[in-house]
Enzyme design. Structure first.
Site: not given
Length: 278
Positions: A157, A214, A246
């Site tokens: 991330c 995502d 995600h």
């Protein structure tokens, strides 16, 4: 040095927290726990300008001259999930280390909401992150028997974005694996460049692992960066898992997708080996 900065210096030397960040509770029953048998694992302190930052390090208990993997955290800090990833890499024979990169700006581990955490993370300059990763790498070589000629980086991330950028920044990095890191963004004094800005000139092979579902990383941006990478010479690749959201690797969260996570981990191992890190 003013009084406020002096206080911050002492705060920077705080220890890593145990367990998971408060904002991610309750933790999923699918959470993977890797033991430290056969490893030298635990918290260490990395000397940096104006103090030291905590980090979590794991490596085989015997041997030396280990290939180094820098592990870059999510927005939740170096909590138990990131520490577990470090141990997983050490089980493969790496010296893996994850420095706490937000500690000057605040303790995200104790914050209860993502919004509060993002407010802290937004204050973190890329230049500070790069300097801390430089210091972490230097410590791994000098104090932990790491091999400076075999250095890789992986991040998740927020750390995925940093993985792309640090691979372009530090010539010692031989390969990277970026997990669902943001690719485009506004240029600001704290974050002047993004992966899209360095993709065409990148010389280090980076493997990007992304989710087709995502909602925070549009596939248009993934396609744009993939095209730019193809025009360069890094031989980087991007893999998109069509049904993955995600944070599909985060086994402690509802977003975890076991099939895609296992495939991504297998690809990470093969990627680093193909670049001579193992």
């Amino acid at each position: 040095m003013n009084e406020k900065l002096t206080r911050r210096k002492f705060m920077v030397t705080a220890s890593l927290a145990t367990g998971f960040a408060m904002a991610v509770h309750p933790v999923s029953a699918k959470t993977i726990t890797t033991d430290s048998n056969g490893l030298l694992a635990g918290a260490v302190k990395i000397p940096v300008k104006n103090g030291a930052i905590p980090a979590y390090r794991a490596q085989p208990a015997s041997g030396s001259n280990f290939p180094i993997i820098l592990v870059v955290q999510e927005i939740f800090g170096v909590h138990e999930h990131i520490q577990d990833v470090v141990r997983r890499l050490a089980k493969l024979g790496y010296l893996a280390i994850a420095p706490e990169l937000f500690v000057r700006q605040g303790d995200v581990l104790k914050l209860s909401s993502v919004e509060e955490i993002r407010a802290v993370v937004a204050k973190v300059p890329d230049a500070q992150v790069f300097a801390d990763l430089d210091a972490t790498l230097a410590w791994a070589v000098k104090s932990s028997q790491g091999n400076v000629d075999r250095v890789g980086i992986t991040g998740f991330c927020w750390g995925g974005r940093i993985t792309w950028l640090y691979a372009a920044y530090n010539p010692k990095v031989k390969a990277g694996v970026a997990w669902y890191g943001r690719l485009v963004g506004e240029s600001t004094p704290l974050t002047p460049r993004h992966p899209v800005d360095i993709a065409a000139t990148l010389s280090v092979p980076v493997l990007g692992l992304y989710g087709g579902k995502d909602t925070g990383i549009p596939l248009e941006s993934v396609d744009k960066v993939r095209t730019l990478l193809a025009s360069g010479r890094s031989k980087s690749e991007i893999v998109v898992y069509p049904e993955a959201p995600h944070a599909f690797f985060a086994d402690y969260r509802p977003s975890y997708r076991e099939t895609e996570a296992k495939d991504g981990w297998d690809r990470l191992q093969k990627w680093f080996k193909s670049q001579g890190l193992m």
